[in-house]
Motif scaffolding. Sequence first.
Motif, PDB file in Angstrom:
ATOM      1  N   LYS A 190       1.684  95.142  71.555  1.00  0.00           N
ATOM      2  CA  LYS A 190       0.441  95.574  71.545  1.00  0.00           C
ATOM      3  C   LYS A 190      -0.686  94.354  71.259  1.00  0.00           C
ATOM      4  CE  LYS A 190       2.120  99.637  72.028  1.00  0.00           C
ATOM      5  NZ  LYS A 190       1.813 100.618  73.149  1.00  0.00           N
ATOM      6  N   GLY A 191      -0.030  93.355  70.739  1.00  0.00           N
ATOM      7  CA  GLY A 191      -1.015  92.292  70.374  1.00  0.00           C
ATOM      8  C   GLY A 191      -0.129  90.890  70.249  1.00  0.00           C
ATOM      9  N   GLY A 192      -0.033  90.351  69.075  1.00  0.00           N
ATOM     10  CA  GLY A 192       0.575  89.190  68.838  1.00  0.00           C
ATOM     11  C   GLY A 192       2.195  89.558  68.522  1.00  0.00           C
ATOM     12  N   TRP A 193       2.631  89.450  67.476  1.00  0.00           N
ATOM     13  CA  TRP A 193       3.918  89.541  67.055  1.00  0.00           C
ATOM     14  C   TRP A 193       4.080  91.308  66.518  1.00  0.00           C
ATOM     15  CZ3 TRP A 193       8.119  86.403  66.298  1.00  0.00           C
ATOM     16  CH2 TRP A 193       7.731  84.851  66.524  1.00  0.00           C
ATOM     17  N   ASP A 194       4.914  92.168  67.234  1.00  0.00           N
ATOM     18  CA  ASP A 194       5.138  93.519  66.863  1.00  0.00           C
ATOM     19  C   ASP A 194       6.075  94.060  66.332  1.00  0.00           C
ATOM     20  OD1 ASP A 194       2.601  93.877  68.341  1.00  0.00           O
ATOM     21  OD2 ASP A 194       3.347  95.444  69.667  1.00  0.00           O
TER      22      ASP A 194
ATOM     23  N   ILE B 228       1.006 101.273  63.931  1.00  0.00           N
ATOM     24  CA  ILE B 228       1.005 100.298  63.295  1.00  0.00           C
ATOM     25  C   ILE B 228       0.949  99.039  63.894  1.00  0.00           C
ATOM     26  CG2 ILE B 228       3.288  99.012  62.544  1.00  0.00           C
ATOM     27  CD1 ILE B 228       4.983 101.692  61.682  1.00  0.00           C
ATOM     28  N   ASN B 229       1.263  98.643  65.036  1.00  0.00           N
ATOM     29  CA  ASN B 229       1.114  97.647  65.937  1.00  0.00           C
ATOM     30  C   ASN B 229      -0.429  97.461  66.253  1.00  0.00           C
ATOM     31  OD1 ASN B 229       3.788  96.389  65.472  1.00  0.00           O
ATOM     32  ND2 ASN B 229       4.258  97.731  67.256  1.00  0.00           N
ATOM     33  N   SER B 230      -1.123  96.228  66.294  1.00  0.00           N
ATOM     34  CA  SER B 230      -2.431  96.160  66.713  1.00  0.00           C
ATOM     35  C   SER B 230      -2.583  94.958  67.550  1.00  0.00           C
ATOM     36  CB  SER B 230      -2.913  95.944  65.179  1.00  0.00           C
ATOM     37  OG  SER B 230      -2.892  94.563  64.765  1.00  0.00           O
TER      38      SER B 230
ATOM     39  N   ASN C 298      -2.329  91.469  60.232  1.00  0.00           N
ATOM     40  CA  ASN C 298      -3.744  90.877  59.952  1.00  0.00           C
ATOM     41  C   ASN C 298      -4.781  91.452  61.400  1.00  0.00           C
ATOM     42  OD1 ASN C 298      -2.857  89.718  62.557  1.00  0.00           O
ATOM     43  ND2 ASN C 298      -2.883  87.684  61.316  1.00  0.00           N
ATOM     44  N   GLY C 299      -4.136  92.550  61.892  1.00  0.00           N
ATOM     45  CA  GLY C 299      -4.856  93.200  63.043  1.00  0.00           C
ATOM     46  C   GLY C 299      -5.527  94.349  62.625  1.00  0.00           C
TER      47      GLY C 299
ATOM     48  N   PHE D 131      -8.074 102.751  67.601  1.00  0.00           N
ATOM     49  CA  PHE D 131      -7.623 103.107  68.904  1.00  0.00           C
ATOM     50  C   PHE D 131      -6.800 104.400  68.889  1.00  0.00           C
ATOM     51  CE2 PHE D 131      -4.454 103.167  72.245  1.00  0.00           C
ATOM     52  CZ  PHE D 131      -5.326 102.839  73.476  1.00  0.00           C
ATOM     53  N   ASP D 132      -7.102 105.542  69.747  1.00  0.00           N
ATOM     54  CA  ASP D 132      -6.181 106.520  70.191  1.00  0.00           C
ATOM     55  C   ASP D 132      -6.126 107.351  68.823  1.00  0.00           C
ATOM     56  OD1 ASP D 132      -4.849 108.230  71.814  1.00  0.00           O
ATOM     57  OD2 ASP D 132      -2.876 107.553  70.846  1.00  0.00           O
ATOM     58  N   SER D 133      -7.373 107.388  67.720  1.00  0.00           N
ATOM     59  CA  SER D 133      -7.340 108.120  66.705  1.00  0.00           C
ATOM     60  C   SER D 133      -8.892 108.833  66.470  1.00  0.00           C
ATOM     61  CB  SER D 133      -7.134 107.152  65.464  1.00  0.00           C
ATOM     62  OG  SER D 133      -7.370 107.733  64.289  1.00  0.00           O
ATOM     63  N   ASP D 134      -8.631 109.998  65.672  1.00  0.00           N
ATOM     64  CA  ASP D 134      -9.888 110.692  65.412  1.00  0.00           C
ATOM     65  C   ASP D 134     -10.158 110.427  64.070  1.00  0.00           C
ATOM     66  OD1 ASP D 134      -7.994 112.029  64.321  1.00  0.00           O
ATOM     67  OD2 ASP D 134      -8.135 113.912  65.473  1.00  0.00           O
TER      68      ASP D 134
END
Length: 716
Positions: free
Chosen positions: A331-335, A358-360, A381-382, A606-609
């Motif tokens: 999803k980004g850097g280290w997941d 969790i992952n960003s 840090n995401g 993202f993907d959240s209400d």
Amino acid sequence: MFRKTTILIIFPMLFSFFSIAQEEGKINYPKGTKKLKKEADWALDKGDVFVALKYYEKLVELEGDDMEHVYSLAYCKMKSRDYEGAEELFSEVAEKSKDEYPLSVFYYAKMQKANGKYSEAKNNFEKFRKLSRGLKDPLWSKKNRNEIAGCDLAIRVRDSLVLKTVENLKGDVNHPHIEFSPIPLGENKMIYGSNKVDGIEFYTIKKDKYKSDGIKKPVRKLYVANKIDKKWVTEGEWRGPFNDEDIHTGNGAFSLDGKRFYFTRCDKNEKGKTICKIFYSDKEDGTWSVPVLLEGNINLKGYTSTQPAVGKESKKGREVLYFVSDRPEGKGGWDIWYSVYNAKKKTFSEVKNVGRKINSIGTECTPYYHPDTNDFYFSSNGHPTVGGLDVFKVSGEKSKWEDAVNLGFPINSPADDLDFIYGSNDQSGFLVSNRKGGTALGVETCCDDIYYFSPKKEIEEESEVTEEVVVEKEEPVEEKTIPITFKLFDENNGKEINNATVRFYDAENGKLIPLKSKNGKGIEYELEEGVKYDVEISKYNYKTSRETFTASENKEYEFGLTPLPKVVETKVTAVVPQTTTINKVEMLDLSVGDAPLVLEDIYFDFDSDKLRPESIRIIDDILLHFLERRPRAIIMVGAHTDSKGNDVYNEGLSQRRAQSVISYLIRKKGINPKRLQARGFGEKVPRALNENPDGSDNPDGRQKNRRVEFSVVGEL
């Protein structure tokens, strides 16, 4: 052939290697600024941040007016975690050359944040908001929003009641280099990782080699420490087959039964890239077996797998191995990823990503699963943070999670905080941090130490007990639950409605009561007999219905939902101008038929209400202001998405987001539900192009389309 001497400084998260070039205590600088810059750039490219830092310092000394040198030096200081030095240099670049180096403004703000200057940092992040629009990578806007949210979070919670104390571990465990990965073994014993070097040691390497010329360098190992007289004293290396004299070892976790130990070994490959792999050792008759490399695709060739953590499935009870990796499709850097262990077949399932809860877009690391509470902890840090890497807590398993919660101060600090783990109880434990007050090598925030956290001790009781008081315990009253059936129908055609969202609230205090329907369609529930409930029923393309009732046995409740008018899809052929700034006085004159007013800066993850804290402030400042001054106005809150994802999903997501705004105004602010309507439009009514005329992506247009707005639709 060019040769240099180096010192290894290893960060625990990635086991990365950094070096300082020296020779007999003196820096061996290349002759001439061009060659010096070339060598500095080469060192930075290879990850030798400290070599590059020394060379750039020399370049700034020789050519201090060249902002490229100043920017590069600031970047190296930031990477070496010299926050104060980096802040000063980025400030200079941002002041003199922000147009040429726009990221200097972002990094300047980031270093202010790392130094605890949250208000100043937020101001500079706000300045970067405009600069980020000119950058090709749209992720900078996302990162900037996260940083602003982090500053707001820090400002909001820094004066909150502190329930924990965090102190540097007493004893001889922490050294000037980095300690990491504490693993408690009961109340008075633990395993931890460290490189037992107190000062700087030098090693000669060739420029075209990634390892020293046959010289043995110190490596990270696992050690054991015991708590003696309130101090942690190192016993020595952990006995067993784990440590290797030539390879870095660390980051371990026990299986749930304690009979297997997973851990990481790291070394540079032939291309100079540090690769970490996960091994395991089984305990047989009290002896640990020879370590074995995990099979399957957990250790993917060419990529790192590290920091194992062991959890458990809630249904089948199988062990789940969580770990950190830089493999593709993250999803980004280290997941953080996971694989389920089949004990009968002794195999691991296909590796999967734990998902966006969790992952960003940033880095996630040091996962930890609490076996008693089933809570999952990790650092990131995401997500919005009060520092760099912050510790977060989340409930769930595998790829299904609730929203992550930042643990706040003092667990987190303006610096990096990671490796969170509980000890023998649920109140105390350990974490790793480079916060001020640690054992430093060079700058104060350079290196990670192990810290101990515990409940804050009460100084004194509010009152003294003057006589013994015996309180008789009341026998618990068994609460009777009864089945309640709901029948939902369309008020226009009388047809039955399924799959609506039903929420129950305590009619006395307004608190949400988490309940699940027995058949999964929102029809039959188990409720407490005689209790008064507020029920809220919502479904896409229908007006939300709210009723109050008292649960009675064997009773069926009917609720009618009113369809909303059909949405006319809008085709955008040109970019719509940005909505003007809201004028609160003019806003009060809005009437039925006026164009919707866009609420800027209403953000969702993202993907959240779920509403984010900064969004709530906008709602209070704008919507609540309007509703309090127009007490008879009925408004519709509309939510829109961009065109990513399918139509049906986007419509549902936007409906939930609009409903979350409505629910907040009702539950938290006491607004009459009859004055509020929610409408999710999905991607049907854009106000800008999602794609440019040449077919390329239009990030600015998508951002404008992801919006929340409100309009006046009637009067009471």
